[in-house]
Design a protein around this motif. Structure first.
Motif, PDB file in Angstrom:
ATOM      1  N   ASN A  62       1.164  -1.478  -0.122  1.00  0.00           N
ATOM      2  CA  ASN A  62      -0.317   0.207   0.185  1.00  0.00           C
ATOM      3  C   ASN A  62       0.638   1.133  -0.220  1.00  0.00           C
ATOM      4  OD1 ASN A  62      -1.923   1.809   0.441  1.00  0.00           O
ATOM      5  ND2 ASN A  62      -2.709   1.129   2.101  1.00  0.00           N
ATOM      6  N   LEU A  63       1.639   1.904  -0.984  1.00  0.00           N
ATOM      7  CA  LEU A  63       1.650   3.328  -1.186  1.00  0.00           C
ATOM      8  C   LEU A  63       0.955   4.425  -1.300  1.00  0.00           C
ATOM      9  CD1 LEU A  63       4.589   1.960  -4.051  1.00  0.00           C
ATOM     10  CD2 LEU A  63       4.252   1.845  -2.102  1.00  0.00           C
ATOM     11  N   SER A  64       0.157   3.762  -0.906  1.00  0.00           N
ATOM     12  CA  SER A  64      -1.191   5.203   0.094  1.00  0.00           C
ATOM     13  C   SER A  64      -1.054   5.502   0.995  1.00  0.00           C
ATOM     14  CB  SER A  64      -1.990   4.942  -1.772  1.00  0.00           C
ATOM     15  OG  SER A  64      -2.823   4.365  -1.372  1.00  0.00           O
ATOM     16  N   ASN A 112      -8.715   1.047  -3.323  1.00  0.00           N
ATOM     17  CA  ASN A 112      -7.970   0.406  -3.207  1.00  0.00           C
ATOM     18  C   ASN A 112      -7.718  -0.779  -3.188  1.00  0.00           C
ATOM     19  OD1 ASN A 112      -5.864   3.094  -3.407  1.00  0.00           O
ATOM     20  ND2 ASN A 112      -5.538   1.930  -0.681  1.00  0.00           N
ATOM     21  N   MET A 124       1.245  -2.078  -6.441  1.00  0.00           N
ATOM     22  CA  MET A 124       1.785  -1.374  -6.372  1.00  0.00           C
ATOM     23  C   MET A 124       1.486  -0.234  -6.868  1.00  0.00           C
ATOM     24  SD  MET A 124       6.590  -1.317  -7.532  1.00  0.00           S
ATOM     25  CE  MET A 124       6.476  -2.403  -6.032  1.00  0.00           C
ATOM     26  N   MET A 125       1.017  -0.799  -8.903  1.00  0.00           N
ATOM     27  CA  MET A 125       0.895   0.113  -9.126  1.00  0.00           C
ATOM     28  C   MET A 125      -0.911   1.040  -9.210  1.00  0.00           C
ATOM     29  SD  MET A 125       3.303   0.663 -11.439  1.00  0.00           S
ATOM     30  CE  MET A 125       2.766   1.935 -12.546  1.00  0.00           C
ATOM     31  N   THR A 127      -2.281   1.939  -6.079  1.00  0.00           N
ATOM     32  CA  THR A 127      -1.669   1.868  -4.665  1.00  0.00           C
ATOM     33  C   THR A 127      -0.636   3.303  -5.086  1.00  0.00           C
ATOM     34  OG1 THR A 127       0.169   1.271  -3.783  1.00  0.00           O
ATOM     35  CG2 THR A 127      -2.195   1.041  -2.910  1.00  0.00           C
ATOM     36  N   LEU A 128       0.193   3.420  -5.945  1.00  0.00           N
ATOM     37  CA  LEU A 128       1.312   4.856  -5.948  1.00  0.00           C
ATOM     38  C   LEU A 128      -0.124   5.718  -7.176  1.00  0.00           C
ATOM     39  CD1 LEU A 128       4.313   5.515  -6.240  1.00  0.00           C
ATOM     40  CD2 LEU A 128       4.132   4.821  -8.697  1.00  0.00           C
ATOM     41  N   GLY A 129      -0.816   5.443  -7.659  1.00  0.00           N
ATOM     42  CA  GLY A 129      -1.963   6.117  -8.456  1.00  0.00           C
ATOM     43  C   GLY A 129      -2.597   6.984  -7.994  1.00  0.00           C
ATOM     44  N   SER A 131      -1.979   6.849  -4.690  1.00  0.00           N
ATOM     45  CA  SER A 131      -1.204   8.167  -3.675  1.00  0.00           C
ATOM     46  C   SER A 131      -0.775   9.611  -4.151  1.00  0.00           C
ATOM     47  CB  SER A 131       0.043   7.626  -3.707  1.00  0.00           C
ATOM     48  OG  SER A 131       0.571   8.211  -2.498  1.00  0.00           O
ATOM     49  N   THR A 132      -0.582   9.897  -5.235  1.00  0.00           N
ATOM     50  CA  THR A 132      -1.165  10.981  -6.058  1.00  0.00           C
ATOM     51  C   THR A 132      -2.006  11.444  -6.024  1.00  0.00           C
ATOM     52  OG1 THR A 132       0.303   9.614  -7.549  1.00  0.00           O
ATOM     53  CG2 THR A 132      -0.053  12.276  -8.345  1.00  0.00           C
TER      54      THR A 132
END
Length: 327
Positions: A62-64, A112, A124-125, A127-129, A131-132
């Motif tokens: 969870n990069l967000s 998510n 990964m992609m 939660t990266l999106g 996050s932004t």
């Protein structure tokens, strides 16, 4: 004992670090003021680390996480400040803010989880999106400024004490206990480990894999909101960049704590000890006057080192298994 050898080894490292720093700087490290300071700082990071661990257990990430908590915090701060400015009771403003924060962050987790589980996109992609996305919404709502004007009672969540014990630490202990129960003592928790170990096998076992993953991201978002509430209370304000340094540190803490980056294994106890170790390292660097930015460098070294060690260990394990099969 062997099953939890990683966790016990970590506990030994924690004790060793604590003793070394206590001997090297007893007048600074081993003081009530420093220990209490660490007790106030550790919970917000620790809750984020547990939130990250839950998603990694499913084989995702969870990069967000931080921006999920931040967005909930920004919206709740606007609600709380607005209600309080209108002269309504402190209790109403605080309760409304807490509910809004938890609700918004949990909904972010739902988004998510839905995209990862039901649509099948890479975690990964996704939660990266998001996050932004969450950061952009937070910036738009706050105009990039700090939001303040909170009721004085809200200060208690991040700075108060009960019988001399920091309130954030007590909240952290409760969250650790709840997370442990959910993962170790409930059908959902067992399913999380099974999904992370082998999704196909989990599906054939009758587990609703998509539902399990969705709940994992929901819980991760919920925990993110709790961490941000503590942070907002400590700083008595809300900003879109609060907690930004925690993202990679949470991954490091989860992996250092024994959580398999590929999913399927991880213990709450291990993550808690890893968080404590990283907190002690940060405190020690501060005491000895080292640049705080070096904490990020140390975190990166720890993450690379642990991942390398885990890879080598797993490779050796595979070789031993293959030899046994041949024999």
């Amino acid at each position: 004992m062997k099953k939890h050898s990683k966790e016990w080894m970590l506990l030994g490292v924690f004790v060793l670090l604590f003793v070394v720093l206590s001997v090297l700087s007893p007048d600074n490290f081993l003081t009530l003021r420093n220990v209490q300071s660490m007790a106030f700082q550790l919970p917000e990071f620790g809750i984020f680390a547990l939130a990250m661990m839950v998603t990694i257990l499913t084989g995702g990430i969870n990069l967000s996480l931080v921006t999920t908590g931040t967005l909930g915090g920004i919206v709740s701060a606007l609600v709380m400040a607005g209600i309080y400015a209108k002269g309504m009771k402190e209790e109403i403003a605080i309760i409304a803010a807490l509910l809004v924060s938890m609700g918004i962050s949990t909904l972010c987790g739902v988004l998510n989880g839905y995209v990862v589980a039901y649509i099948g996109a890479a975690a990964m992609m996704v939660t990266l999106g998001t996050s932004t996305l969450y950061e952009g919404i937070g910036l738009f709502l706050s105009k990039g400024n700090s939001i303040s004007g909170f009721p004085s009672a809200f200060y208690w969540f991040g700075n108060g004490t009960i019988a001399g014990i920091p309130v954030p630490l007590l909240l952290f202990i409760i969250i650790v206990a709840v997370t442990w129960i959910l993962l170790e003592k409930t059908p959902w928790g067992m399913s999380v480990y099974m999904v992370g170990s082998n999704k196909k096998a989990a599906e054939f076992s009758g587990i609703n894999v998509n539902k399990v993953m969705l709940k994992a991201y929901m819980y991760s978002g919920f925990l993110g909101s709790l961490s941000m509430i503590i942070m907002m209370s400590r700083y008595n304000s809300a900003r879109v960049d609060y907690g930004s340094s925690y993202l990679m540190q949470t991954v490091s803490a989860a992996v250092l704590g024994g959580t398999a980056i590929s999913g399927g294994y991880g213990k709450v106890f291990g993550v808690v000890i890893a968080v404590a170790i990283m907190q002690i390292i940060s405190s020690g660097m501060n005491i000895f006057g080292l640049d705080r930015s070096l904490t990020t460098v140390v975190t990166g070294i720890i993450l690379i080192g642990v991942l390398t060690l885990n890879f080598i260990t797993s490779q050796k394990g595979s070789l031993i298994k293959n030899k046994l099969k041949e024999e």
